[in-house]
Design a protein around this motif. Sequence first.
Motif, PDB file in Angstrom:
ATOM      1  N   THR A 299       0.828  -1.203   0.000  1.00  0.00           N
ATOM      2  CA  THR A 299       0.000   0.000   0.000  1.00  0.00           C
ATOM      3  C   THR A 299       0.863   1.253   0.000  1.00  0.00           C
ATOM      4  OG1 THR A 299      -1.752  -1.167   1.210  1.00  0.00           O
ATOM      5  CG2 THR A 299      -1.830   1.232   1.218  1.00  0.00           C
ATOM      6  N   ALA A 300       1.913   1.255   0.817  1.00  0.00           N
ATOM      7  CA  ALA A 300       2.801   2.418   0.893  1.00  0.00           C
ATOM      8  C   ALA A 300       3.463   2.683  -0.453  1.00  0.00           C
ATOM      9  CB  ALA A 300       3.856   2.204   1.979  1.00  0.00           C
TER      10      ALA A 300
ATOM     11  N   ASP B 173      13.670   6.385  -3.709  1.00  0.00           N
ATOM     12  CA  ASP B 173      12.820   6.712  -2.564  1.00  0.00           C
ATOM     13  C   ASP B 173      11.781   5.621  -2.321  1.00  0.00           C
ATOM     14  OD1 ASP B 173      14.113   9.122  -2.081  1.00  0.00           O
ATOM     15  OD2 ASP B 173      12.827  10.229  -3.468  1.00  0.00           O
ATOM     16  N   LEU B 174      11.299   5.006  -3.398  1.00  0.00           N
ATOM     17  CA  LEU B 174      10.337   3.914  -3.234  1.00  0.00           C
ATOM     18  C   LEU B 174      10.978   2.710  -2.555  1.00  0.00           C
ATOM     19  CD1 LEU B 174       8.366   3.954  -6.611  1.00  0.00           C
ATOM     20  CD2 LEU B 174       7.459   4.462  -4.345  1.00  0.00           C
TER      21      LEU B 174
ATOM     22  N   ARG C  59       4.785   9.778   6.758  1.00  0.00           N
ATOM     23  CA  ARG C  59       3.359  10.085   6.613  1.00  0.00           C
ATOM     24  C   ARG C  59       2.648   9.028   5.777  1.00  0.00           C
ATOM     25  NH1 ARG C  59       3.785  15.769   4.097  1.00  0.00           N
ATOM     26  NH2 ARG C  59       6.050  15.508   4.126  1.00  0.00           N
ATOM     27  N   ILE C  60       3.340   8.543   4.749  1.00  0.00           N
ATOM     28  CA  ILE C  60       2.744   7.507   3.898  1.00  0.00           C
ATOM     29  C   ILE C  60       2.557   6.209   4.678  1.00  0.00           C
ATOM     30  CG2 ILE C  60       3.198   6.025   1.909  1.00  0.00           C
ATOM     31  CD1 ILE C  60       4.546   8.406   0.567  1.00  0.00           C
ATOM     32  N   ILE C  61       3.584   5.797   5.424  1.00  0.00           N
ATOM     33  CA  ILE C  61       3.503   4.531   6.158  1.00  0.00           C
ATOM     34  C   ILE C  61       2.423   4.598   7.223  1.00  0.00           C
ATOM     35  CG2 ILE C  61       4.776   2.957   7.672  1.00  0.00           C
ATOM     36  CD1 ILE C  61       7.314   3.840   6.183  1.00  0.00           C
TER      37      ILE C  61
ATOM     38  N   GLU D 213       9.748   1.179   0.935  1.00  0.00           N
ATOM     39  CA  GLU D 213       9.369  -0.225   1.114  1.00  0.00           C
ATOM     40  C   GLU D 213      10.103  -0.838   2.300  1.00  0.00           C
ATOM     41  OE1 GLU D 213       8.974  -4.348  -1.485  1.00  0.00           O
ATOM     42  OE2 GLU D 213      10.401  -2.803  -2.096  1.00  0.00           O
ATOM     43  N   TYR D 214      11.405  -0.542   2.437  1.00  0.00           N
ATOM     44  CA  TYR D 214      12.163  -1.059   3.571  1.00  0.00           C
ATOM     45  C   TYR D 214      11.545  -0.602   4.890  1.00  0.00           C
ATOM     46  CZ  TYR D 214      15.977  -2.210   0.315  1.00  0.00           C
ATOM     47  OH  TYR D 214      16.735  -2.731  -0.703  1.00  0.00           O
TER      48      TYR D 214
END
Length: 433
Positions: free
Chosen positions: A277-278, A291-292, A373-375, A296-297
């Motif tokens: 989702t992130a 950055d992706l 913020r995304i996570i 993910e990490y």
Amino acid sequence: MTRAGQTSPKALRGTAALLLLLTCADALHHGISAPLVAAAFAAVIAVGERVRVTLPGDREQAPIGTAVALAYALLGPLHGLPTTHGVSQVVAVAGIGTLAGLAPLRSRRRHRRCRPEPGRVDGAVRRLLTVGFAALLFQPLYNSGALDQLPLAGPAYGVFLTGVAALAALCDATLAAVQRRARNGLRFAAALEDELRSLLGIGSAIVATGMLISLLAGEVGLWALPLFCAPLLLAQAAFRRAAAVRATTGQTIETLARATEVAGYTPPGHARRVADTACALGRELGLGSRDLALLEYAALMHDIGQLSLVEPVPDGATALLPQPEQQRIARLGSEVISRTGVPGQVAGQVARLADPCHGPDGCADRTLPLAARIIRVANAFDDLSAAARRRGLTEQAGRQEVFELLRAERGRLYDPGVLDALARSATVVVRPD
């Protein structure tokens, strides 16, 4: 993915196929100039296609094949004598060499021929179009004698070749960005930024090698091919080793992320769902591949701090805990991550993922990383979705309830831009554990 994004790779493949057919027909009609030289370049291009390397971001590169094809496109005099091959022969030789390198190999296990993967075909298409572009810039000027009328002797000739090679590199980066946008859903600007940044790595070595081969071939002839391909082969081996290290790092993070599931602190598959989702939100917000990867990490390891708790959080749902407890778990997780050898940005992102979007003064906290913020939104989405499923709500009803709960904390706990991206993203669904 838009319809245009779906048709772009097919359009590029069709263009490359048509270009190769036309140039091969033209070369056969007018005859092959210096066939032994053409065969030598085609053979090395084929070998280069066989020894490709996969770079971070799933980039397929054929450094040797690309450099040699570029050298043939920029080839002027050979061993002191002028060459007469033109654009059509350059594209034909590069295309035949590429096809020979892409020829399917026989599978040892099933004793049948395997088709090339789409990613390999797209990379070959991009390289062929780029070589054709470089040849179009150089060969007409050389064969018509226009370069002899210009003051391009000595260093000026090298500067001219550098300019042509730089334009070819920009063409390759643009085509690669178009393909990656269609394949991975990245925004074009982010994909192009990634490709331009990659030029500073092996891309610059490819361009430099191609230029050197074309220049030195004027003095030493075809000996320039093995002379300059050997150093590039060593550089390619170094890049392959670095890619293997990154792959090992990714596998280590995947294993660490499952520790909370094995220990019973989080539901099965929670870390992977949050990471998926992130990443979908990151692509929607225009993040590049580097950055992706960091996002993910961090998303995979966002719950690692729960291992320090005496009692597990009910159902592992940290989004339902009080704010101070969420922050404490995030800080504990960051301390663990900082000792694992994972890039330092990951620990910083996890440390801040439970912080509010606004500071004490009520203004937006600009120091809060976008990844954090995304996570936070991705984690809350999965926790709340799981709670809705446990209560027996349908997928549609559960999704509606989750969005209502998230919007209730819009601007305070959850970033408005990330929530809007979640609403737009068609790849985010409520999935079972």
